[in-house]
Design an enzyme around this catalytic site. Structure first.
Site, PDB file in Angstrom:
ATOM      1  N   ARG A 142       0.859  -1.004  -0.266  1.00 57.00           N
ATOM      2  CA  ARG A 142       0.114   0.239   0.098  1.00 57.00           C
ATOM      3  C   ARG A 142       0.799   0.947   0.137  1.00 57.00           C
ATOM      4  O   ARG A 142       0.598   2.365   0.815  1.00 57.00           O
ATOM      5  CB  ARG A 142      -1.077  -0.399   0.874  1.00 57.00           C
ATOM      6  CG  ARG A 142      -1.864  -1.206   1.332  1.00 57.00           C
ATOM      7  CD  ARG A 142      -2.765  -1.676   0.207  1.00 57.00           C
ATOM      8  NE  ARG A 142      -3.420  -2.841   0.387  1.00 57.00           N
ATOM      9  CZ  ARG A 142      -4.592  -2.977  -0.680  1.00 57.00           C
ATOM     10  NH1 ARG A 142      -3.981  -3.556  -1.411  1.00 57.00           N
ATOM     11  NH2 ARG A 142      -4.485  -5.126  -0.207  1.00 57.00           N
TER      12      ARG A 142
ATOM     13  N   ASN B 176       2.536  -7.488   7.681  1.00 57.09           N
ATOM     14  CA  ASN B 176       2.899  -9.095   7.081  1.00 57.09           C
ATOM     15  C   ASN B 176       3.888  -8.907   6.829  1.00 57.09           C
ATOM     16  O   ASN B 176       4.909  -9.297   5.656  1.00 57.09           O
ATOM     17  CB  ASN B 176       2.602  -8.762   4.985  1.00 57.09           C
ATOM     18  CG  ASN B 176       0.434  -8.320   5.814  1.00 57.09           C
ATOM     19  OD1 ASN B 176       0.118  -9.247   6.462  1.00 57.09           O
ATOM     20  ND2 ASN B 176       0.221  -7.602   4.942  1.00 57.09           N
TER      21      ASN B 176
ATOM     22  N   LYS C  42       1.469  -8.782  13.623  1.00 57.31           N
ATOM     23  CA  LYS C  42      -0.042  -8.438  13.556  1.00 57.31           C
ATOM     24  C   LYS C  42      -0.140 -10.576  13.568  1.00 57.31           C
ATOM     25  O   LYS C  42       0.519 -11.307  13.049  1.00 57.31           O
ATOM     26  CB  LYS C  42      -0.399  -8.785  11.772  1.00 57.31           C
ATOM     27  CG  LYS C  42      -1.844  -8.482  11.451  1.00 57.31           C
ATOM     28  CD  LYS C  42      -1.474  -8.101   9.657  1.00 57.31           C
ATOM     29  CE  LYS C  42      -2.585  -8.519   8.835  1.00 57.31           C
ATOM     30  NZ  LYS C  42      -2.672  -7.940   7.800  1.00 57.31           N
TER      31      LYS C  42
ATOM     32  N   GLU D 115      -5.206 -11.962   8.484  1.00 56.50           N
ATOM     33  CA  GLU D 115      -5.767 -12.270   7.133  1.00 56.50           C
ATOM     34  C   GLU D 115      -4.564 -13.069   7.166  1.00 56.50           C
ATOM     35  O   GLU D 115      -3.681 -13.127   6.194  1.00 56.50           O
ATOM     36  CB  GLU D 115      -5.172 -10.968   6.731  1.00 56.50           C
ATOM     37  CG  GLU D 115      -6.286 -10.179   6.778  1.00 56.50           C
ATOM     38  CD  GLU D 115      -6.181  -8.659   6.024  1.00 56.50           C
ATOM     39  OE1 GLU D 115      -5.065  -7.804   6.010  1.00 56.50           O
ATOM     40  OE2 GLU D 115      -6.881  -7.810   5.679  1.00 56.50           O
TER      41      GLU D 115
ATOM     42  N   LYS E 284      -6.553   0.138  14.817  1.00 54.10           N
ATOM     43  CA  LYS E 284      -7.112   1.287  13.730  1.00 54.10           C
ATOM     44  C   LYS E 284      -8.385   2.443  14.170  1.00 54.10           C
ATOM     45  O   LYS E 284      -8.891   1.774  15.297  1.00 54.10           O
ATOM     46  CB  LYS E 284      -7.435   0.044  12.711  1.00 54.10           C
ATOM     47  CG  LYS E 284      -6.482  -0.304  12.045  1.00 54.10           C
ATOM     48  CD  LYS E 284      -7.055  -1.535  10.819  1.00 54.10           C
ATOM     49  CE  LYS E 284      -5.994  -1.498  10.117  1.00 54.10           C
ATOM     50  NZ  LYS E 284      -6.664  -2.617   8.968  1.00 54.10           N
TER      51      LYS E 284
ATOM     52  N   ASP F 197     -12.076  -0.655   8.530  1.00 52.85           N
ATOM     53  CA  ASP F 197     -10.407  -1.363   7.641  1.00 52.85           C
ATOM     54  C   ASP F 197      -9.840   0.474   6.995  1.00 52.85           C
ATOM     55  O   ASP F 197      -9.699   0.902   5.485  1.00 52.85           O
ATOM     56  CB  ASP F 197     -10.385  -2.118   6.892  1.00 52.85           C
ATOM     57  CG  ASP F 197      -8.781  -2.064   6.649  1.00 52.85           C
ATOM     58  OD1 ASP F 197      -8.178  -1.430   6.987  1.00 52.85           O
ATOM     59  OD2 ASP F 197      -8.631  -3.034   4.853  1.00 52.85           O
TER      60      ASP F 197
ATOM     61  N   GLU G 134      -4.272   3.171  15.456  1.00 54.19           N
ATOM     62  CA  GLU G 134      -3.372   3.112  14.127  1.00 54.19           C
ATOM     63  C   GLU G 134      -4.317   3.933  13.451  1.00 54.19           C
ATOM     64  O   GLU G 134      -5.238   3.762  13.469  1.00 54.19           O
ATOM     65  CB  GLU G 134      -3.030   1.426  14.147  1.00 54.19           C
ATOM     66  CG  GLU G 134      -2.445   1.520  12.884  1.00 54.19           C
ATOM     67  CD  GLU G 134      -2.260   0.263  12.218  1.00 54.19           C
ATOM     68  OE1 GLU G 134      -2.362  -0.322  12.848  1.00 54.19           O
ATOM     69  OE2 GLU G 134      -2.079   0.075  11.083  1.00 54.19           O
TER      70      GLU G 134
ATOM     71  N   GLU H 203      -4.098   4.732   1.304  1.00 61.15           N
ATOM     72  CA  GLU H 203      -4.666   3.493   0.203  1.00 61.15           C
ATOM     73  C   GLU H 203      -6.178   3.244  -0.445  1.00 61.15           C
ATOM     74  O   GLU H 203      -6.552   2.495  -1.174  1.00 61.15           O
ATOM     75  CB  GLU H 203      -5.045   2.178   1.414  1.00 61.15           C
ATOM     76  CG  GLU H 203      -5.258   0.903   1.019  1.00 61.15           C
ATOM     77  CD  GLU H 203      -5.337  -0.679   1.798  1.00 61.15           C
ATOM     78  OE1 GLU H 203      -5.042   0.061   3.429  1.00 61.15           O
ATOM     79  OE2 GLU H 203      -5.521  -1.326   1.477  1.00 61.15           O
TER      80      GLU H 203
HETATM   81  C1  BDP Z   1      -5.295  -3.437   4.900  1.00 55.22           C
HETATM   82  C2  BDP Z   1      -4.586  -3.500   3.728  1.00 55.22           C
HETATM   83  C3  BDP Z   1      -3.227  -4.558   3.614  1.00 55.22           C
HETATM   84  C4  BDP Z   1      -2.802  -4.627   5.230  1.00 55.22           C
HETATM   85  C5  BDP Z   1      -4.505  -4.836   6.167  1.00 55.22           C
HETATM   86  C6  BDP Z   1      -3.165  -4.814   7.375  1.00 55.22           C
HETATM   87  O1  BDP Z   1      -5.497  -3.780   2.639  1.00 55.22           O
HETATM   88  O2  BDP Z   1      -2.972  -4.537   2.708  1.00 55.22           O
HETATM   89  O3  BDP Z   1      -2.255  -6.080   5.331  1.00 55.22           O
HETATM   90  O4  BDP Z   1      -5.214  -3.619   6.336  1.00 55.22           O
HETATM   91  O5  BDP Z   1      -3.165  -3.289   8.425  1.00 55.22           O
HETATM   92  O6  BDP Z   1      -6.044  -1.948   5.052  1.00 55.22           O
HETATM   93  O7  BDP Z   1      -2.730  -5.215   8.106  1.00 55.22           O
END
Ligand code: BDP
Length: 737
Positions: A186, A228, A305, A309, A379, A384, A406, A412
């Protein structure tokens, strides 16, 4: 004055004014210097500043002297003298009671400024007028020096200063989502700032300039790698590279942190498991962390994290998020390190639970179970980083846990590199949101600065928008988002507008005919983006994957979680539009404090800009304006697109005040934004009209193309997109004509 004289006078004035403009604009500026341009003052300001800053007196134990010299030389057009004592009017005395005998002799009360704050005071020393910048630490002095330079850059008076400042939040961190292969998740400003391959031997001068920029706005932490994460970051090879960066950032008060995968003991340590309760796992982390601190004695800690995801985490072993955090917290504590444990946790499997509820449902029961050196990083909103979201219900709901906020500085979901969207209003809205946790006034800012529940470890993070582009952020106006993040992190009560004005003055010019319209444009830009992308509380209507451009028709794909689609969020059908989060729907509203929940639950009292976030309402539902929901929706899209047209016009009238390089870049990007906003408007109206079957209200022109055209429209390889782009088939199939 005779007519002849008047004419000559008018001509001379014109020539002088033209000269001024030429001197402003002649030199091309590539944006590299950000807001630290230190361009010469003119006229009365110049003489005032020369008189007020002619001599530098201080002990050079940190980097403040170098910055003051650089700044003053630029602004005054000549270097100040550097001396050991005050010998004339206009001296600037800087230092700590420890580093400077002169500062010590002034016996200023520095108790209130702590280890990061400073005082700036106009005093008489040996009968001379002087400005003193004093603090308890070199970093405090540096922050004070930047504050003083900001006053000069923004043409504030400096003759009678009496400033005492300290940050409200202790850790003010940028999260870089940078991968070790040089790409940035991003990121829309080129590749990674960290040149991993040439580290540790080569230290790019950009690292120092990055540190200066961060310190100038009070940022004091950097997570170097993507959430990630990869285990390679913890290999001795990479730790030496990290240590080299830490060495450059240290004099500027910036600590380095790392994102690490929870499974590292398995992938790097070859253990059988990463179970937090397995003593071998604990021992592995303890040894690894000791190794890190041998390389980087002031290492900040980890960002994690986990179970999000597809990332590994403690839940893989039947353990809680708190047990996972505790594993790392125990190993870091003896070294003074902390854990920033992300609450961005939602299951990507088949599930029926509203995504907006999941983080709260996971973390709320764990309140009080996190160690003192852990912060749960939340967040701003429950989904998101959307153009607009309500605040995350975890704020105010975990009184016995350190919570940090956060924010996403990289755009993005807000047009990425090219669009002008100043995020100050979004950040301010998030910070000022009232959780009602302890009655009225329990704002998110008070939750995270520790004043509501008395936490001592406080923090805020922004996902960085910085890359290898010469102008750092991909566009000049994106620099403002880095700036406003830092300024609000230092003091969440500052106003987004004031910060925008500071930034414009420092980045461009103090000319009021430029400052006023540009600040106005910036302040309107976020609401305009909400209008043309996701008005009235809609969310996640972007093209899947790339998050660029409209994709309201994106329906759940096979093998993908339903909440990675747009229709999951809009829930548009013949009966209406919006996500029912009341008790008759997902009841996510119940996660807010009772007073607020009651307000949100009733569409008549729910803030209209969040209406469709909380309610599914008929197309003909009447808003407070008396208009129907459908008409209002269409009008919002149209208003947003029209705003960009106007912004473009505003900018086109300002070329006289900006150097050609930055003028052109911004003008070109506004032209792109105009197209994008129109695309959003047309595609969204076409899609929702195919469901609402209502005519467009007066003044809203019909989209020029059919819905099928918008759905098929394809931008292959949108910036930084992993595969294809909105509407594009995967690259390995035949491209349609
Ligand atoms: C989302 C993004 C992704 C991130 C994720 C995160 O699309 O790329 O890995 O958040 O915050 O906004 O972990």
């Amino acid at each position: 004055m005779g007519a002849m004289k008047r004419a000559v006078w008018a001509l001379l004035t014109m020539i002088a004014a033209a000269g001024l403009i030429v001197s402003h604009t002649a030199r091309a500026d590539d944006g590299y210097r950000l807001w630290l341009r230190y361009v010469p003052a003119h006229g009365q300001w110049l003489s005032r500043y020369r008189a007020g800053a002619s001599e530098l007196v201080g002990a050079d134990t940190g980097v403040a002297q170098a910055e003051l010299l650089r700044g003053l030389t630029g602004i005054l057009g000549q270097p100040p003298t550097v001396s050991g004592d005050v010998t004339r009017n206009g001296a600037i005395v800087f230092g700590t009671p420890h580093s400077s005998a002169l500062v010590r002799s002034l016996a200023l009360d520095l108790r209130r400024v702590g280890s990061q704050g400073y005082v700036i005071r106009s005093l008489s020393i040996h009968g001379h007028r002087a400005t003193v910048i004093a603090a308890n630490t070199d970093i405090g002095v540096l922050y004070g020096a930047f504050h003083f330079l900001r006053l000069l850059q923004t043409r504030e008076p400096i003759a009678r200063l009496d400033i005492t400042a300290r940050p409200r939040i202790r850790r003010r961190v940028l999260d870089h989502w940078d991968n070790l292969n040089g790409t940035v998740e991003r990121g829309y400003a080129g590749s990674s700032l960290w040149q991993w391959q040439s580290l540790p031997e080569h230290l790019s001068p950009r690292y120092t300039d990055y540190a200066r920029a961060c310190a100038s706005i009070g940022i004091n932490g950097a997570v170097l790698d993507n959430v990630n994460a990869t285990p390679y970051i913890l290999t001795p090879l990479y730790l030496r590279k990290v240590a080299a960066i830490a060495g450059v950032l240290r004099p500027y008060g910036i600590r380095v942190y790392l994102s690490v995968p929870f499974s590292t003991p398995v992938t790097l340590g070859h253990l059988k498991s990463a179970d937090p309760l397995d003593p071998k796992v604990g021992a592995w982390w303890t040894a690894k962390i000791a190794q890190i601190y041998r390389e980087i004695p002031d290492f900040g800690g980890f960002l994690m994290k986990a179970n999000s995801e597809g990332q590994p985490g403690p839940e893989d072993y039947g353990r809680t998020q708190a047990q996972g955090a505790d594993l790392l917290a125990r190993a870091l504590a003896p070294h003074g390190g902390i854990v920033m444990w992300r609450a961005f946790v939602y299951s990507t499997g088949a599930h029926s639970e509203d995504r907006a509820r999941q983080a709260y449902d996971t973390f709320k029961p764990l309140d009080g179970r996190f160690a003192d050196n852990v912060l749960v990083q939340v967040k701003n909103g429950p989904i998101d980083f959307q153009p607009r979201e309500p605040f995350h219900p975890l704020f105010g709901a975990m009184p016995h846990t350190n919570l940090m906020l956060e924010l996403e500085v990289t755009k993005e979901y807000l047009g990425q590199q090219t669009s002008i969207v100043y995020l100050g209003p979004l950040f301010q809205e998030a910070l000022r949101a009232d959780t009602w946790a302890q009655g009225a006034g329990s704002t998110v800012a008070k939750v995270i600065d520790g004043s509501l529940y008395g936490e001592r470890l406080t923090a805020i993070a922004g996902v960085a928008n910085i890359g290898s582009d010469r102008n750092w952020c991909g566009s000049i106006f994106n620099q403002a988002n880095w700036y406003v993040f830092g300024r609000l992190a230092w003091n969440p009560d500052l106003s987004a507008r004031r910060i925008a004005e500071e930034w414009v003055r420092m980045t461009f010019t103090n000319e009021p005919r430029f400052v006023a319209p540009v600040v106005k444009m910036m302040m309107g830009s976020r609401e305009a983006a909400v209008d043309y992308m996701t008005p009235l509380g809609l969310a996640s209507q972007m093209a899947a994957g790339t998050h660029f451009g409209p994709g309201p028709w994106v329906a759940p794909a096979k093998g993908m979680p339903a909440d990675w689609s747009s229709t999951y969020y809009s829930r548009a059908d013949a009966g209406g539009i919006g996500f029912d989060r009341t008790v008759s729907g997902s009841d996510a509203i119940a996660q807010y404090a009772p007073h607020l929940a009651a307000q949100l639950a009733n569409p008549a009292t729910c803030p209209e800009d969040l209406l469709l976030w909380f309610h599914h309402l008929p197309w003909d539902y009447r808003l407070r304006s008396g208009r129907t929901l459908w008409d209002s929706l269409a009008l919002h899209y149209a208003r947003g697109a029209a705003w960009v047209k106007e912004a473009r016009q505003t900018w086109s009238g300002l070329s006289a005040y900006v150097d050609p390089q930055r003028y052109r870049l911004t003008a070109d990007f506004l032209a792109i934004q105009e197209k994008d906003a129109q695309w959003w408007r047309d595609a969204s109206i076409a899609y929702f009209q195919s469901i609402s079957h209502r005519p467009l209200p007066a003044g809203v022109a019909p989209p020029p193309d059919t819905l099928a055209d918008y759905e098929a429209f394809c931008i292959p390889y949108v910036e930084n997109s992993p595969a294809g782009g909105p509407g594009c088939p995967p690259a390995d199939v035949t491209v349609p004509r």
